[in-house]
Write a protein that holds these residues in place. Structure first.
Motif, PDB file in Angstrom:
ATOM      1  N   ALA A 193       0.830  -1.212   0.000  1.00 43.37           N
ATOM      2  CA  ALA A 193       0.000   0.000   0.000  1.00 43.37           C
ATOM      3  C   ALA A 193       0.859   1.253   0.000  1.00 43.37           C
ATOM      4  CB  ALA A 193      -0.935  -0.017   1.211  1.00 43.37           C
ATOM      5  N   LYS A 194       1.948   1.218   0.765  1.00 46.33           N
ATOM      6  CA  LYS A 194       2.846   2.384   0.773  1.00 46.33           C
ATOM      7  C   LYS A 194       3.530   2.550  -0.576  1.00 46.33           C
ATOM      8  CE  LYS A 194       3.810   2.393   5.728  1.00 46.33           C
ATOM      9  NZ  LYS A 194       4.851   2.303   6.779  1.00 46.33           N
ATOM     10  N   ALA A 195       3.916   1.432  -1.207  1.00 49.56           N
ATOM     11  CA  ALA A 195       4.542   1.526  -2.529  1.00 49.56           C
ATOM     12  C   ALA A 195       3.564   2.085  -3.560  1.00 49.56           C
ATOM     13  CB  ALA A 195       5.046   0.150  -2.952  1.00 49.56           C
ATOM     14  N   ARG A 196       2.318   1.633  -3.479  1.00 51.46           N
ATOM     15  CA  ARG A 196       1.312   2.140  -4.418  1.00 51.46           C
ATOM     16  C   ARG A 196       1.037   3.624  -4.160  1.00 51.46           C
ATOM     17  NH1 ARG A 196      -4.261   2.790  -4.609  1.00 51.46           N
ATOM     18  NH2 ARG A 196      -5.186   2.498  -6.673  1.00 51.46           N
ATOM     19  N   ARG A 197       0.986   4.000  -2.881  1.00 52.57           N
ATOM     20  CA  ARG A 197       0.778   5.405  -2.557  1.00 52.57           C
ATOM     21  C   ARG A 197       1.907   6.261  -3.093  1.00 52.57           C
ATOM     22  NH1 ARG A 197       0.839   6.594   3.689  1.00 52.57           N
ATOM     23  NH2 ARG A 197       3.021   6.043   3.331  1.00 52.57           N
TER      24      ARG A 197
ATOM     25  N   ARG B 205       1.639   9.221  -6.042  1.00 46.85           N
ATOM     26  CA  ARG B 205       2.123  10.575  -5.810  1.00 46.85           C
ATOM     27  C   ARG B 205       3.191  10.961  -6.825  1.00 46.85           C
ATOM     28  NH1 ARG B 205       2.794   9.998   0.780  1.00 46.85           N
ATOM     29  NH2 ARG B 205       0.608  10.404   1.330  1.00 46.85           N
ATOM     30  N   ARG B 206       4.065  10.022  -7.144  1.00 47.44           N
ATOM     31  CA  ARG B 206       5.158  10.323  -8.072  1.00 47.44           C
ATOM     32  C   ARG B 206       4.645  10.531  -9.486  1.00 47.44           C
ATOM     33  NH1 ARG B 206      10.798   9.156  -7.391  1.00 47.44           N
ATOM     34  NH2 ARG B 206      11.851  10.552  -8.837  1.00 47.44           N
ATOM     35  N   ARG B 207       3.526   9.889  -9.819  1.00 47.83           N
ATOM     36  CA  ARG B 207       2.984   9.989 -11.170  1.00 47.83           C
ATOM     37  C   ARG B 207       1.709  10.816 -11.225  1.00 47.83           C
ATOM     38  NH1 ARG B 207       3.561   3.622 -13.063  1.00 47.83           N
ATOM     39  NH2 ARG B 207       5.826   3.460 -12.767  1.00 47.83           N
ATOM     40  N   ALA B 208       1.555  11.753 -10.309  1.00 49.32           N
ATOM     41  CA  ALA B 208       0.384  12.619 -10.306  1.00 49.32           C
ATOM     42  C   ALA B 208       0.309  13.407 -11.616  1.00 49.32           C
ATOM     43  CB  ALA B 208       0.430  13.571  -9.118  1.00 49.32           C
ATOM     44  N   PRO B 209      -0.903  13.806 -12.038  1.00 48.62           N
ATOM     45  CA  PRO B 209      -1.038  14.426 -13.370  1.00 48.62           C
ATOM     46  C   PRO B 209      -0.393  15.791 -13.496  1.00 48.62           C
ATOM     47  CG  PRO B 209      -3.131  14.411 -12.186  1.00 48.62           C
ATOM     48  CD  PRO B 209      -2.205  13.561 -11.392  1.00 48.62           C
ATOM     49  N   THR B 210      -0.282  16.563 -12.407  1.00 41.24           N
ATOM     50  CA  THR B 210       0.257  17.919 -12.516  1.00 41.24           C
ATOM     51  C   THR B 210       1.531  18.034 -11.687  1.00 41.24           C
ATOM     52  OG1 THR B 210      -1.022  18.726 -10.618  1.00 41.24           O
ATOM     53  CG2 THR B 210      -2.065  18.833 -12.798  1.00 41.24           C
TER      54      THR B 210
ATOM     55  N   ILE C 291       4.708  17.649  -6.575  1.00 45.85           N
ATOM     56  CA  ILE C 291       5.521  18.311  -5.555  1.00 45.85           C
ATOM     57  C   ILE C 291       4.895  18.133  -4.175  1.00 45.85           C
ATOM     58  CG2 ILE C 291       6.244  20.580  -4.729  1.00 45.85           C
ATOM     59  CD1 ILE C 291       6.666  21.365  -7.657  1.00 45.85           C
ATOM     60  N   GLU C 292       3.598  18.381  -4.068  1.00 46.71           N
ATOM     61  CA  GLU C 292       2.930  18.174  -2.781  1.00 46.71           C
ATOM     62  C   GLU C 292       2.987  16.713  -2.363  1.00 46.71           C
ATOM     63  OE1 GLU C 292      -0.393  21.730  -2.725  1.00 46.71           O
ATOM     64  OE2 GLU C 292      -0.940  19.782  -3.552  1.00 46.71           O
ATOM     65  N   GLY C 293       2.879  15.810  -3.318  1.00 47.36           N
ATOM     66  CA  GLY C 293       3.000  14.394  -2.998  1.00 47.36           C
ATOM     67  C   GLY C 293       4.372  14.046  -2.452  1.00 47.36           C
ATOM     68  N   GLY C 294       5.404  14.692  -2.959  1.00 47.83           N
ATOM     69  CA  GLY C 294       6.739  14.461  -2.424  1.00 47.83           C
ATOM     70  C   GLY C 294       6.851  14.861  -0.963  1.00 47.83           C
ATOM     71  N   TRP C 295       6.251  16.009  -0.611  1.00 53.40           N
ATOM     72  CA  TRP C 295       6.274  16.420   0.800  1.00 53.40           C
ATOM     73  C   TRP C 295       5.485  15.441   1.667  1.00 53.40           C
ATOM     74  CZ3 TRP C 295       9.024  19.237   3.884  1.00 53.40           C
ATOM     75  CH2 TRP C 295       8.546  19.519   5.146  1.00 53.40           C
ATOM     76  N   HIS C 296       4.330  14.997   1.179  1.00 55.29           N
ATOM     77  CA  HIS C 296       3.558  14.023   1.939  1.00 55.29           C
ATOM     78  C   HIS C 296       4.349  12.731   2.126  1.00 55.29           C
ATOM     79  CE1 HIS C 296       0.161  16.567   2.149  1.00 55.29           C
ATOM     80  NE2 HIS C 296      -0.213  16.466   0.888  1.00 55.29           N
ATOM     81  N   GLU C 297       5.111  12.342   1.118  1.00 54.34           N
ATOM     82  CA  GLU C 297       5.916  11.124   1.236  1.00 54.34           C
ATOM     83  C   GLU C 297       6.983  11.292   2.315  1.00 54.34           C
ATOM     84  OE1 GLU C 297       6.797   7.209   0.266  1.00 54.34           O
ATOM     85  OE2 GLU C 297       5.141   8.489  -0.420  1.00 54.34           O
ATOM     86  N   PHE C 298       7.590  12.459   2.404  1.00 51.49           N
ATOM     87  CA  PHE C 298       8.601  12.717   3.422  1.00 51.49           C
ATOM     88  C   PHE C 298       8.001  12.716   4.826  1.00 51.49           C
ATOM     89  CE2 PHE C 298      10.412  16.212   6.039  1.00 51.49           C
ATOM     90  CZ  PHE C 298      11.528  15.531   6.475  1.00 51.49           C
ATOM     91  N   THR C 299       6.874  13.426   5.009  1.00 51.01           N
ATOM     92  CA  THR C 299       6.259  13.473   6.338  1.00 51.01           C
ATOM     93  C   THR C 299       5.697  12.119   6.743  1.00 51.01           C
ATOM     94  OG1 THR C 299       4.199  14.270   5.313  1.00 51.01           O
ATOM     95  CG2 THR C 299       5.731  15.924   6.199  1.00 51.01           C
ATOM     96  N   ASP C 300       5.228  11.334   5.770  1.00 54.07           N
ATOM     97  CA  ASP C 300       4.763   9.983   6.106  1.00 54.07           C
ATOM     98  C   ASP C 300       5.922   9.124   6.600  1.00 54.07           C
ATOM     99  OD1 ASP C 300       2.232   9.677   3.492  1.00 54.07           O
ATOM    100  OD2 ASP C 300       2.199  10.597   5.463  1.00 54.07           O
TER     101      ASP C 300
ATOM    102  N   GLU D 172      10.994  16.722 -10.093  1.00 55.54           N
ATOM    103  CA  GLU D 172      12.025  15.690 -10.024  1.00 55.54           C
ATOM    104  C   GLU D 172      13.089  16.041  -8.992  1.00 55.54           C
ATOM    105  OE1 GLU D 172      12.021  12.833 -11.391  1.00 55.54           O
ATOM    106  OE2 GLU D 172      10.168  13.161 -12.516  1.00 55.54           O
ATOM    107  N   ARG D 173      13.449  17.333  -8.923  1.00 57.15           N
ATOM    108  CA  ARG D 173      14.462  17.729  -7.946  1.00 57.15           C
ATOM    109  C   ARG D 173      13.940  17.575  -6.522  1.00 57.15           C
ATOM    110  NH1 ARG D 173      15.688  21.379 -12.210  1.00 57.15           N
ATOM    111  NH2 ARG D 173      14.075  22.846 -11.521  1.00 57.15           N
ATOM    112  N   ILE D 174      12.676  17.904  -6.321  1.00 58.06           N
ATOM    113  CA  ILE D 174      12.109  17.771  -4.974  1.00 58.06           C
ATOM    114  C   ILE D 174      12.012  16.312  -4.571  1.00 58.06           C
ATOM    115  CG2 ILE D 174       9.934  18.036  -3.711  1.00 58.06           C
ATOM    116  CD1 ILE D 174       9.682  20.788  -5.026  1.00 58.06           C
ATOM    117  N   TRP D 175      11.627  15.458  -5.512  1.00 62.40           N
ATOM    118  CA  TRP D 175      11.561  14.033  -5.174  1.00 62.40           C
ATOM    119  C   TRP D 175      12.960  13.475  -4.889  1.00 62.40           C
ATOM    120  CZ3 TRP D 175       8.103  10.437  -3.863  1.00 62.40           C
ATOM    121  CH2 TRP D 175       6.763  10.743  -3.998  1.00 62.40           C
TER     122      TRP D 175
END
Length: 795
Positions: free
Chosen positions: A667-671, A675-680, A685-694, A744-747
Motif C-alpha cells: 500500500a505504501k509503494a502504491r501510494r 504521488r510520483r505519477r500525479a497528473p500535474t 511536488i505536494e505528494g513528495g512532501w507528503h511522502e517525506f512526512t509519512d 524531479e528535484r524535490i523528489w
C-alpha cells in the motif's frame, strides 16, 4: 350573538371562560391547546436547544459533555412543563432551577467530585458553586479539548438548564411563543463566543439551529393562522402549505448559500473570547529544551552568538530552564498532569520577595542575539525583571512573561527573538561546595521511572552503598569525569546517538569507552543522584567554554556550542547545589571489543572401540541388484517430496502471517507511485512532501496533519527539512507555478532525506517503520504526543 370560548390562561388552568362572540377561538401554541400540542412544543424546543449545544462540542469532545447537555435539556424541559401545569410563579421556577442545579450539578458537571457518580459530595458542592463564577474565565484560558476537567462542564450545563427552562416556559405560558427561540439562540451565541478559534462544525451547527428555528416558527405561524381562520379548514390547510413551502425555500437558500460560502470564502480565525484573552503559560505546550540539545552543535550554527550577558559572576552559567519531570523518554519542565508545583507558571507584575534565600544578589543584563526560544535565560532565584527593548515589544514581553519560583524558570509564550533585551535581579548561590559533605534534602519531585539495571550496576561499582550519600555523589561525579568522553555525534565527532531515554542511558553505562554529551551525562547523573537519595533535577543553560579575555569579561557572549546540561541536587539546608557531571573534552580512544563469555564444559569419556572377531571379518555383504537401486531412488524421491511439502506448508503459513505486513508495504509503494505519477507538477511536488512526512511519522516523529510544512519540518529537525518546506511552499504558491523539473528535484531531495532518517537506525527500527500504520492513521486524526527523544537529521 354567538358564544365564543377563550382558552385558559395557562395549560392545565381553569375551565374556559365563555364570552359572547361570533366564533370559537382555539388555544394557541403559547397557551397549549392540548397535552399533545404541549408535547410537540416541548420536543421542538428541546431540538432547538440541542442544536444550540453543537458549538460547545469542540471545547470538550467528551461523552461527559453529551451527558451534561442531555440532562440539562431534559431537566429544564421538565421544570418548564411542571411550572406551566401547576401555574408556578416566576420565583418558584427560578427556585426549581437552582435546586436542580445543586442536586444534579456535581454528578453531571463535576463528575470527579461525586460519590459513585450519582450523589454530590461536600467538596463537589464547593467546587460547583465556585465554578459557577470562576469556570468561565478558566474555560477560555485553558487548552482545548478539556473533557470533564475539574468544573469546566459547569458553563454548558448551567446555560443549557436555564435556556431550556426559559424556552419551554415561553412556549407554553406566553402569548408570544415565537420568542421561545431566543434562549436557545443566546445559548448558541455563548457557545460560539466561548468556543474554539477554528471550528470545523461551524457551518453545520449554524444550519442545524436555523432549521430547528424555522420549523418552530412555522409551527407557531400555522397555529396562529388556524386560530384566526377558525371554522375555515380549507383556508387553514392552504395557508399551512404556503408557509411550509416558504420555509423550505428559505432553508434551501440558506443551505446553498452556506455551502457556496464555505467553498468560495477561505476559512479564517473566528473572533471569539479565547482569541482575545492571554492564555496561561503551560510548559508542556512546548518542547523540552533537552529534546533539541544537539541542534546547538550543528557545524552550521555552532559558532553563532546566542546571548550577550553583562554582570554575570566569574565561572557562573546562564540557566535556560530547570527540568524536574522524567517519564523515561524525555526530561521536561513541570508535571505531565499540570499538577506539580514546578509546572505552575504565574505572571510577575512587579517583584518577588526572596528574603531568606541563600546566596548573593546578582544584576545581569541580557541581550538576545541568535537565541529564539520561549524560555527566558537567567541565574538563580528571580527577584525582578524589566524588559528594555528599544521598540514597542517591551510591554508585550512584560505582559507575556511567566515565572515559576520553584525551579527558577521563566518564559514568554511568543518566545524571545533577536533584539530583545532585559535586566534581571536575582539571588544566586555560586560558592564552591564539597559534595562529600552534603546530605540529601527533603524536596518532593515528580515521580520518575526506575533507573536501568546497567546504570545501577555502574553506581554500585563507583559508589558502594556502604559510603555516606555525599561521598557516593562525589564518587559518581568523579566516575563520569574520569571514564566519560564527549561526543555530540556531529561533524568529525565520534558516532554518538542522541536522546536521553532509558535505553540510551543504559547504552551510556555499558559502552566502552563511555561516550555522550551533556544530554546523556546530566540525565544519568540525575538518576544516580536520586537513587542515592538526593532530590535532583536537570538544568539546561550556557556555560563558558573558555576564560574570557579582559576586554570582554564585563560582557560575555555565549555561542551556540556553549550550551550545556548539568544537574542540581538539594542539600539538607534546602539549597540547590549546582553539579556538573560532564567530562572535559579530550581525544576519544578506540572502542573496546566486547569481552567474550567463556563457558567451561566437562570432557565426555568415550568407550574404547570393540575388537573385531575373525567371524566378523568373514561376513560378506550381500550383493544389491537393480531393484534395490530403484527402491533407493524412490525413497529419495518420497523424502524430497515430503521435504518440499513441509517447506511449502511452512512458506504458506509464513506468508499468511506476514500478509498484513506485506499489504502495508504494498500500500505504501502504491501510494508513493500515485504521488510520483500525479497528473500535474504541483500535485507531484505536494505528494513528495507528503511522502517525506509519512516516512517521518512512520519513524515515530509526532507529525501533526494540521500543521504547516514549516512546523512539520521543525518537528523533524534539521536545516534540510526546513529548506525543503520553503522550496515546496514557493513552488506551490508561486504565481507562475513551479519551474520545469522542480518536481524531479524535490523528489530527489525527498529520497535523500528518507535515507538520512533511516541511516542511523537499526534494521529492526527500519522494519518497524516499513510496516508502521502511523502514516495512514495521522490523516484520520492527530496523533498523540509520542516519544520526543528522536535522532536529529543533522547527525
Amino acid at each position: 350573538m354567538s358564544e365564543r370560548i377563550i382558552g385558559p390562561e395557562r395549560f392545565g388552568g381553569a375551565e374556559p371562560v365563555r364570552r359572547t362572540g361570533r366564533r370559537r377561538e382555539r388555544w394557541t401554541v403559547g397557551r397549549a391547546s392540548s397535552p399533545r400540542s404541549a408535547l410537540v412544543s416541548v420536543v421542538m424546543v428541546a431540538a432547538m436547544t440541542a442544536a444550540a449545544m453543537v458549538p460547545w462540542w469542540p471545547v470538550y469532545e467528551s461523552p461527559r459533555f453529551v451527558v451534561a447537555a442531555a440532562v440539562a435539556i431534559l431537566v429544564g424541559s421538565a421544570i418548564g412543563v411542571i411550572g406551566a401545569v401547576r401555574r408556578w410563579p416566576s420565583w418558584a421556577v427560578v427556585a426549581a432551577v437552582a435546586g436542580a442545579y445543586l442536586v444534579l450539578g456535581v454528578p453531571v458537571a463535576v463528575p470527579g467530585r461525586s460519590f459513585g457518580t450519582v450523589l454530590p459530595t461536600s467538596e463537589g458542592l464547593v467546587e460547583l458553586v465556585a465554578g459557577t463564577a470562576l469556570s468561565w474565565k478558566q474555560l477560555v484560558t485553558i487548552a482545548v479539548p478539556v473533557g470533564s476537567y475539574q468544573a469546566l462542564l459547569v458553563p454548558p450545563f448551567l446555560l443549557g438548564l436555564i435556556a431550556t427552562t426559559a424556552a419551554v416556559t415561553i412556549a407554553l405560558r406566553t402569548a408570544r411563543p415565537a420568542a421561545a427561540a431566543l434562549p436557545p439562540a443566546l445559548l448558541l451565541v455563548a457557545g460560539i463566543a466561548l468556543g474554539v478559534i477554528h471550528d470545523e462544525l461551524a457551518v453545520q451547527s449554524g444550519l442545524a439551529f436555523l432549521v430547528a428555528c424555522v420549523v418552530w416558527l412555522v409551527r407557531v405561524g400555522l397555529a396562529s393562522h388556524r386560530a384566526i381562520i377558525g371554522e375555515r379548514p380549507s383556508e387553514a390547510v392552504l395557508a399551512g402549505v404556503r408557509r411550509i413551502i416558504g420555509a423550505s425555500a428559505l432553508v434551501a437558500v440558506a443551505l446553498v448559500g452556506a455551502t457556496a460560502a464555505a467553498f468560495v470564502i477561505p476559512p479564517g480565525p473566528r473572533e471569539v473570547v479565547r482569541a482575545q484573552l492571554q492564555p496561561p503559560f503551560e510548559p508542556d505546550d512546548f518542547d523540552s529544551p533537552l529534546a533539541g540539545f544537539r541542534r546547538a552543535f550543528d557545524p552550521d550554527v555552532a559558532a553563532a552568538p546566542m546571548l550577550a550577558v553583562s554582570g554575570l559572576p566569574d565561572g557562573a552559567g546562564l540557566r535556560v530552564a530547570t527540568l524536574d519531570t522524567y517519564d523515561g523518554i524525555v526530561y521536561s519542565v513541570g508535571g505531565a498532569d499540570r499538577s506539580a508545583a514546578s509546572g505552575q507558571f504565574t505572571r510577575l507584575p512587579f517583584r518577588l520577595d526572596q528574603t531568606g534565600t541563600p546566596g548573593q544578589s546578582v544584576d545581569i543584563t541580557v541581550e538576545v542575539l541568535g537565541y529564539d526560544d520561549v524560555w527566558v535565560p537567567g541565574i538563580g532565584r528571580l527577584e525582578r525583571i524589566r524588559f528594555v527593548n528599544p521598540d514597542d515589544r517591551a510591554p508585550v514581553l512584560t505582559e507575556e512573561f511567566h515565572y515559576n519560583d520553584v525551579t527558577g524558570t521563566g518564559g514568554v509564550r511568543t518566545g524571545l527573538r533577536e533584539g530583545d533585551e532585559y535586566r534581571a535581579r536575582s539571588v544566586a548561590s555560586i560558592d564552591d561546595v564539597d559534595l562529600a559533605e552534603l546530605r540529601p534534602g527533603g524536596a518532593v519531585l515528580p515521580e520518575a521511572p526506575d533507573p536501568p539495571e546497567e546504570l545501577l550496576q555502574l553506581l554500585d561499582e563507583w559508589a558502594p552503598a556502604s559510603d555516606p550519600p555525599g561521598v557516593r555523589l562525589a564518587k559518581v561525579i568523579d566516575g563520569f569525569h574520569g571514564q566519560g568522553y564527549v561526543s555530540h555525534g556531529v561533524g568529525d565527532d565520534e558516532p554518538s546517538r542522541s536522546g536521553h531515554s532509558l535505553d540510551r542511558i543504559a547504552e551510556l553505562a555499558t559502552v566502552k569507552p563511555m561516550l555522550g554529551d551533556g544530554e546523556q551525562y546530566a540525565v544519568a547523573a540525575a538518576l544516580m543522584a536520586r537513587a542515592i537519595g538526593f532530590p535532583a533535577r536537570v538544568v539546561v543553560g550556557y556555560l563558558p567554554g573558555e576564560d574570557p579575555s579582559e576586554d570582554d569579561a564585563a560582557r560575555r557572549v555565549f555561542r551556540s556550542d556553549e550550551l550545556q546540561a548539568w544537574i542540581e541536587v538539594q542539600a539538607s539546608t534546602g539549597a540547590w547545589i549546582q553539579v556538573d557531571p560532564n567530562p572535559e573534552r579530550r581525544p576519544v580512544p578506540e572502542r573496546q571489543p566486547d569481552e567474550p563469555t567463556i563457558v567451561s564444559r566437562p570432557q565426555s569419556a568415550l568407550p574404547p572401540p570393540e575388537e573385531r572377531t575373525p567371524i566378523d571379518d568373514l561376513v560378506v555383504e550381500p550383493d544389491t541388484g537393480a531393484d534395490d537401486r530403484d527402491d533407493d531412488r524412490a525413497a529419495w524421491l518420497e523424502a524430497l517430496l515430503a521435504v518440499a511439502r513441509v517447506v511449502g506448508i511452512g512458506l504458506a503459513a509464513l506468508l499468511l502471517v506476514l500478509s498484513p505486513f506485506l499489504a502495508i508495504v504494498l500500500a505504501k509503494a502504491r501510494r508513493r507511485r500515485i504521488r510520483r505519477r500525479a497528473p500535474t507538477p504541483v500535485e507531484r511536488i505536494e505528494g513528495g512532501w507528503h511522502e517525506f512526512t509519512d516516512t517521518a511519522a512512520d519513524y515515530g516523529y509526532p507529525i501533526s496533519a494540521g500543521a504547516t510544512r514549516a512546523e512539520q519540518a521543525a518537528t523533524v529537525g534539521g536545516l534540510e527539512p526546513l529548506v525543503l518546506a520553503a522550496v515546496i511552499d514557493r513552488a506551490v504558491y508561486a504565481p507562475d507555478g513551479p519551474d520545469e523539473g522542480d518536481d524531479e528535484r524535490i523528489w530527489s531531495a525527498v529520497d535523500e532525506l528518507q535515507q538520512r532518517i533511516a541511516a542511523p537506525r537499526s534494521w529492526r527500527e527500519r522494519l518497524r517503520a516499513a510496516v508502521s500504520l502511523a502514516s495512514f492513521g495521522r490523516y484520520a486524526g492527530n496523533r498523540r504526543e509520542a516519544a520526543r527523544d528522536l535522532p536529529d537529521l543533522r547527525r
